[in-house]
Design a protein around this motif. Structure first.
Motif, PDB file in Angstrom:
ATOM      1  N   ARG A 147       0.812  -1.207   0.000  1.00 19.06           N
ATOM      2  CA  ARG A 147       0.000   0.000   0.000  1.00 19.06           C
ATOM      3  C   ARG A 147       0.852   1.266   0.000  1.00 19.06           C
ATOM      4  O   ARG A 147       1.736   1.431   0.844  1.00 19.06           O
ATOM      5  N   LYS A 148       0.609   2.162  -0.955  1.00 18.95           N
ATOM      6  CA  LYS A 148       1.283   3.455  -1.005  1.00 18.95           C
ATOM      7  C   LYS A 148       0.414   4.474  -0.284  1.00 18.95           C
ATOM      8  O   LYS A 148      -0.666   4.822  -0.761  1.00 18.95           O
ATOM      9  N   VAL A 149       0.877   4.929   0.849  1.00 21.90           N
ATOM     10  CA  VAL A 149       0.098   5.858   1.665  1.00 21.90           C
ATOM     11  C   VAL A 149       0.193   7.264   1.067  1.00 21.90           C
ATOM     12  O   VAL A 149       1.285   7.708   0.698  1.00 21.90           O
ATOM     13  N   PRO A 150      -0.931   7.974   0.951  1.00 20.22           N
ATOM     14  CA  PRO A 150      -0.919   9.320   0.356  1.00 20.22           C
ATOM     15  C   PRO A 150      -0.402  10.374   1.337  1.00 20.22           C
ATOM     16  O   PRO A 150      -1.147  11.235   1.823  1.00 20.22           O
ATOM     17  N   LEU A 151       0.883  10.307   1.645  1.00 18.61           N
ATOM     18  CA  LEU A 151       1.469  11.220   2.625  1.00 18.61           C
ATOM     19  C   LEU A 151       1.394  12.671   2.156  1.00 18.61           C
ATOM     20  O   LEU A 151       1.564  12.972   0.974  1.00 18.61           O
ATOM     21  N   HIS A 152       1.142  13.558   3.103  1.00 22.70           N
ATOM     22  CA  HIS A 152       1.057  14.987   2.828  1.00 22.70           C
ATOM     23  C   HIS A 152       2.374  15.644   3.227  1.00 22.70           C
ATOM     24  O   HIS A 152       3.030  15.207   4.177  1.00 22.70           O
ATOM     25  N   ASP A 153       2.759  16.686   2.526  1.00 25.59           N
ATOM     26  CA  ASP A 153       3.992  17.398   2.845  1.00 25.59           C
ATOM     27  C   ASP A 153       3.882  18.049   4.227  1.00 25.59           C
ATOM     28  O   ASP A 153       2.917  18.756   4.521  1.00 25.59           O
ATOM     29  N   ARG A 154       4.882  17.830   5.068  1.00 19.84           N
ATOM     30  CA  ARG A 154       4.828  18.322   6.448  1.00 19.84           C
ATOM     31  C   ARG A 154       4.885  19.847   6.517  1.00 19.84           C
ATOM     32  O   ARG A 154       4.230  20.464   7.356  1.00 19.84           O
ATOM     33  N   THR A 155       5.649  20.468   5.631  1.00 13.25           N
ATOM     34  CA  THR A 155       5.669  21.932   5.597  1.00 13.25           C
ATOM     35  C   THR A 155       4.305  22.470   5.187  1.00 13.25           C
ATOM     36  O   THR A 155       3.818  23.471   5.740  1.00 13.25           O
ATOM     37  N   ALA A 156       3.657  21.775   4.235  1.00 12.52           N
ATOM     38  CA  ALA A 156       2.339  22.205   3.777  1.00 12.52           C
ATOM     39  C   ALA A 156       1.307  22.137   4.895  1.00 12.52           C
ATOM     40  O   ALA A 156       0.388  22.972   4.951  1.00 12.52           O
ATOM     41  N   TYR A 157       1.430  21.134   5.784  1.00 10.63           N
ATOM     42  CA  TYR A 157       0.510  21.078   6.926  1.00 10.63           C
ATOM     43  C   TYR A 157       0.530  22.411   7.682  1.00 10.63           C
ATOM     44  O   TYR A 157      -0.513  22.990   7.990  1.00 10.63           O
ATOM     45  N   LEU A 158       1.714  22.882   7.992  1.00  9.41           N
ATOM     46  CA  LEU A 158       1.843  24.115   8.764  1.00  9.41           C
ATOM     47  C   LEU A 158       1.362  25.327   7.975  1.00  9.41           C
ATOM     48  O   LEU A 158       0.661  26.191   8.508  1.00  9.41           O
ATOM     49  N   THR A 159       1.725  25.385   6.708  1.00  9.82           N
ATOM     50  CA  THR A 159       1.309  26.519   5.877  1.00  9.82           C
ATOM     51  C   THR A 159      -0.204  26.584   5.754  1.00  9.82           C
ATOM     52  O   THR A 159      -0.817  27.651   5.905  1.00  9.82           O
ATOM     53  N   GLU A 160      -0.824  25.426   5.498  1.00 13.03           N
ATOM     54  CA  GLU A 160      -2.278  25.373   5.369  1.00 13.03           C
ATOM     55  C   GLU A 160      -2.967  25.720   6.682  1.00 13.03           C
ATOM     56  O   GLU A 160      -3.959  26.464   6.707  1.00 13.03           O
ATOM     57  N   PHE A 161      -2.433  25.181   7.761  1.00 11.30           N
ATOM     58  CA  PHE A 161      -3.035  25.441   9.070  1.00 11.30           C
ATOM     59  C   PHE A 161      -2.968  26.929   9.411  1.00 11.30           C
ATOM     60  O   PHE A 161      -3.940  27.504   9.916  1.00 11.30           O
ATOM     61  N   ALA A 162      -1.850  27.561   9.120  1.00  6.27           N
ATOM     62  CA  ALA A 162      -1.683  28.991   9.423  1.00  6.27           C
ATOM     63  C   ALA A 162      -2.670  29.853   8.663  1.00  6.27           C
ATOM     64  O   ALA A 162      -3.021  30.956   9.113  1.00  6.27           O
ATOM     65  N   ASP A 163      -3.152  29.344   7.511  1.00  3.22           N
ATOM     66  CA  ASP A 163      -4.078  30.121   6.676  1.00  3.22           C
ATOM     67  C   ASP A 163      -5.529  29.663   6.821  1.00  3.22           C
ATOM     68  O   ASP A 163      -6.392  30.090   6.043  1.00  3.22           O
ATOM     69  N   SER A 164      -5.802  28.790   7.788  1.00  3.13           N
ATOM     70  CA  SER A 164      -7.137  28.191   7.918  1.00  3.13           C
ATOM     71  C   SER A 164      -7.745  28.472   9.283  1.00  3.13           C
ATOM     72  O   SER A 164      -7.065  28.881  10.221  1.00  3.13           O
ATOM     73  N   ALA A 165      -9.051  28.193   9.363  1.00  2.00           N
ATOM     74  CA  ALA A 165      -9.725  28.197  10.664  1.00  2.00           C
ATOM     75  C   ALA A 165      -9.217  26.974  11.421  1.00  2.00           C
ATOM     76  O   ALA A 165      -9.383  25.842  10.943  1.00  2.00           O
ATOM     77  N   PRO A 166      -8.579  27.160  12.578  1.00  4.51           N
ATOM     78  CA  PRO A 166      -7.872  26.046  13.240  1.00  4.51           C
ATOM     79  C   PRO A 166      -8.727  24.811  13.509  1.00  4.51           C
ATOM     80  O   PRO A 166      -8.341  23.692  13.162  1.00  4.51           O
ATOM     81  N   GLN A 167      -9.861  24.982  14.133  1.00  3.19           N
ATOM     82  CA  GLN A 167     -10.679  23.821  14.494  1.00  3.19           C
ATOM     83  C   GLN A 167     -11.184  23.093  13.257  1.00  3.19           C
ATOM     84  O   GLN A 167     -11.201  21.866  13.202  1.00  3.19           O
ATOM     85  N   ALA A 168     -11.607  23.857  12.239  1.00  5.35           N
ATOM     86  CA  ALA A 168     -12.109  23.239  11.009  1.00  5.35           C
ATOM     87  C   ALA A 168     -11.003  22.443  10.315  1.00  5.35           C
ATOM     88  O   ALA A 168     -11.243  21.349   9.797  1.00  5.35           O
ATOM     89  N   TYR A 169      -9.792  22.986  10.299  1.00  9.31           N
ATOM     90  CA  TYR A 169      -8.680  22.285   9.654  1.00  9.31           C
ATOM     91  C   TYR A 169      -8.384  20.972  10.365  1.00  9.31           C
ATOM     92  O   TYR A 169      -8.213  19.928   9.726  1.00  9.31           O
ATOM     93  N   LEU A 170      -8.342  21.000  11.690  1.00 10.27           N
ATOM     94  CA  LEU A 170      -8.036  19.787  12.449  1.00 10.27           C
ATOM     95  C   LEU A 170      -9.139  18.750  12.306  1.00 10.27           C
ATOM     96  O   LEU A 170      -8.872  17.547  12.235  1.00 10.27           O
ATOM     97  N   ARG A 171     -10.391  19.199  12.252  1.00  8.14           N
ATOM     98  CA  ARG A 171     -11.503  18.255  12.089  1.00  8.14           C
ATOM     99  C   ARG A 171     -11.465  17.566  10.731  1.00  8.14           C
ATOM    100  O   ARG A 171     -11.949  16.446  10.589  1.00  8.14           O
ATOM    101  N   ALA A 172     -10.903  18.238   9.722  1.00 14.17           N
ATOM    102  CA  ALA A 172     -10.892  17.685   8.363  1.00 14.17           C
ATOM    103  C   ALA A 172      -9.731  16.729   8.111  1.00 14.17           C
ATOM    104  O   ALA A 172      -9.679  16.091   7.059  1.00 14.17           O
TER     105      ALA A 172
END
Length: 537
Positions: A147-172
């Protein structure tokens, strides 16, 4: 006690420090404060390229320890998520939420503040990856899990989170599938059952059947009542309602539904709640590994269920029994996803090299006429005259020929095979060995997936591109000529392995761990800190 610091403390840390009896005065110039904070963040993030890149991109501006409501909201959202990781079957100790809170409360200097900023980012990206795409690396658990896991870029996690509503981002972040939600509910239900002491006592004996009476029947009745398969009653006899309850249990556990509680059925009935909970938690991890778009229409092959399904918009529109690879090292069917591109009607069986050298070459050495139903060809595709061949001179490494079985009703692939070209040489196909589909455990192949109803499966696939899929298929079949039929729209194929999954009512069903893979996954989760209670039953 008075302490001088060089960077403004955010409100929550200031309040925590004051609670310890400390007071503060800010004396250094603002620029020096900022420079010291940036240096602290850079040093704290130096051993993590992803986090370091994130802070470089934003000139080391904080997202957790800044002044203002947004930073407070981010902190609160993260701490809340980290405090609730157990609902996802993840280990609380891994994210160090208690230690993180202690560090926040202990901030005294600009360096402390910078280190807390990075510590929160570390905890966040670790949690985000784990809850979205899994705690474990599949290939490290078992070499059959491709199985190839669809890993997300770790830097992108932080960038996206900084530009998002925190609770909504974590819930998604976790899988948003109905299956994941149902598994979470089942996890809570089983944990509640464990807290109450588990199910009723186990059932003694090796076989119970309709008409039997006695204490073992009472134990069977009580166990099935506790599991929800039987209404409460005072019967001491293996009567019709009890027989029906046994059938329901058997169907929900992939057993032959004959209503008789034989050895295999009793073994499954006597599994403790904790074992079932382990399977559910493993299934949640596996669901995270597949947190991806699976296709509005796709093929779903569950090896432990010995089934193959076509799923349209979340609904099963076709299902058939399957046979999977035999449980020996070189035959177990692998787990992976790919795209089905075409089918071949009246296929030849081009025998894999591994099978040639292991199974057929020894026979040919003893008797050149062995396996006479197979055609032997040289590197130029010319048929080899067996009478003139000396196969005894060849080893597995030096054997220079190919072997194939031409199209026929006796072909090992049957009359149709379904292709999704992959490095493992795995596909779905027909088989002349129809009797195998009546077995309870159907692990007999060399690794490919055999289908009980391959023609009907083909009709269902061709229905997307033909007004008369059956007529199209049969007209080609009658020619006896090997024919490739392209699928106009390639179809995702997911070959999975789930010992726990939920039915339409949201209740968990269970299957045997035929290859022992889920036991390995549980062991790895357990070593990573996932634990259960101690109640058995």
């Amino acid at each position: 006690m008075t302490m001088t610091i060089r960077f403004p403390l955010r409100a929550t840390l200031f309040a925590a420090a004051c609670a310890l009896g400390l007071t503060f005065s800010v004396t250094a110039p603002a620029q020096a404060q900022v420079t010291a904070f940036k240096q602290a963040v850079a040093e704290a993030a130096a051993d993590d390229d992803s986090i370091a890149a994130f802070y470089r991109q934003r000139d080391y501006q904080p997202i957790w320890t800044a002044e203002g409501e947004m930073a407070r909201t981010r902190r609160a959202a993260l701490l809340d998520a980290l405090s609730g990781v157990s609902v996802h079957g993840l280990p609380e100790a891994r994210y160090g939420v208690a230690a993180l809170k202690a560090r926040m409360a202990a901030v005294r200097t600009t360096r402390d503040l910078g280190e807390v900023e990075v510590a929160m980012s570390r905890a966040f990206v670790t949690y985000a990856k784990d809850v979205q795409t899994g705690l474990l690396t599949p290939s490290k658990i078992d070499d059959g899990i491709k199985r190839k896991v669809p890993l997300h870029d770790r830097t992108a996690y932080l960038t996206e989170f900084a530009d998002s509503a925190p609770q909504a981002y974590l819930r998604a972040l976790p899988p948003v599938t109905a299956e994941y939600r149902a598994l979470m509910k089942e996890k809570l239900r089983f944990e509640h059952l464990i807290a109450l002491g588990g199910w009723a006592p186990t059932v003694p004996g090796s076989k119970l059947e309709p008409g039997d009476t006695g204490t073992a029947v009472i134990a069977l009745r009580d166990r099935l009542v506790a599991m929800g398969y039987l209404q409460r009653s005072a019967t001491r006899t293996y009567d019709k309602p009890l027989e029906q309850a046994v059938r329901k249990f058997q169907l929900a556990h992939g057993l032959l539904a004959d209503g008789v509680a034989g050895g295999g059925t009793l073994s499954e009935i006597n599994k403790p709640v904790q074992e079932r909970l382990k399977s559910v938690i493993v299934a949640m991890e596996r669901e995270r590994w597949m947190n991806r778009d699976r296709g509005e229409r796709h093929i779903w092959v569950n090896q432990t269920d010995f089934s193959a399904k076509i799923i349209d918009h979340g609904r099963v529109t076709f299902e058939t029994r399957s046979v999977v690879g035999k449980n020996v090292p070189d035959r177990r069917s692998p787990e992976f996803s790919d795209e089905m591109e075409h089918m071949i009607i009246n296929p030849s069986w081009h025998i894999p090299r591994s099978i040639i050298v292991k199974e057929y070459l020894p026979k040919l050495r003893n008797n050149p006429g062995a396996a006479g139903h197979l055609i032997i060809t040289d590197s130029r595709g010319r048929r080899v005259n067996r009478a003139n061949a000396d196969f005894s001179q060849y080893t597995g490494n030096s054997f220079p020929f190919d072997m194939r079985q031409p199209p026929s009703s006796r072909n090992a692939l049957g009359l149709v095979k379904f292709m999704f070209p992959n490095r493992y040489n795995i596909y779905l196909h027909d088989t002349p060995q129809k009797s195998l589909f009546n077995r309870e455990v159907r692990a007999f192949s060399h690794g490919c997936i055999r289908l009980q109803e391959p023609f009907e499966f083909a009709y269902a696939l061709l229905a997307a591109q033909s007004d008369d899929p059956q007529g199209l298929f049969q007209s080609i079949l009658k020619t006896g000529v090997e024919t490739k039929v392209e699928l106009e729209t390639p179809l995702p194929v997911h070959i999975i392995y789930r010992t726990a999954f939920t039915n339409e009512q949201g209740r968990a069903e269970f299957r045997r761990d035929v290859y022992g893979r889920d036991a390995k996954i549980w062991d790895a989760l357990n070593q990573a800190g996932v634990a259960l209670g101690t109640v058995q039953g």
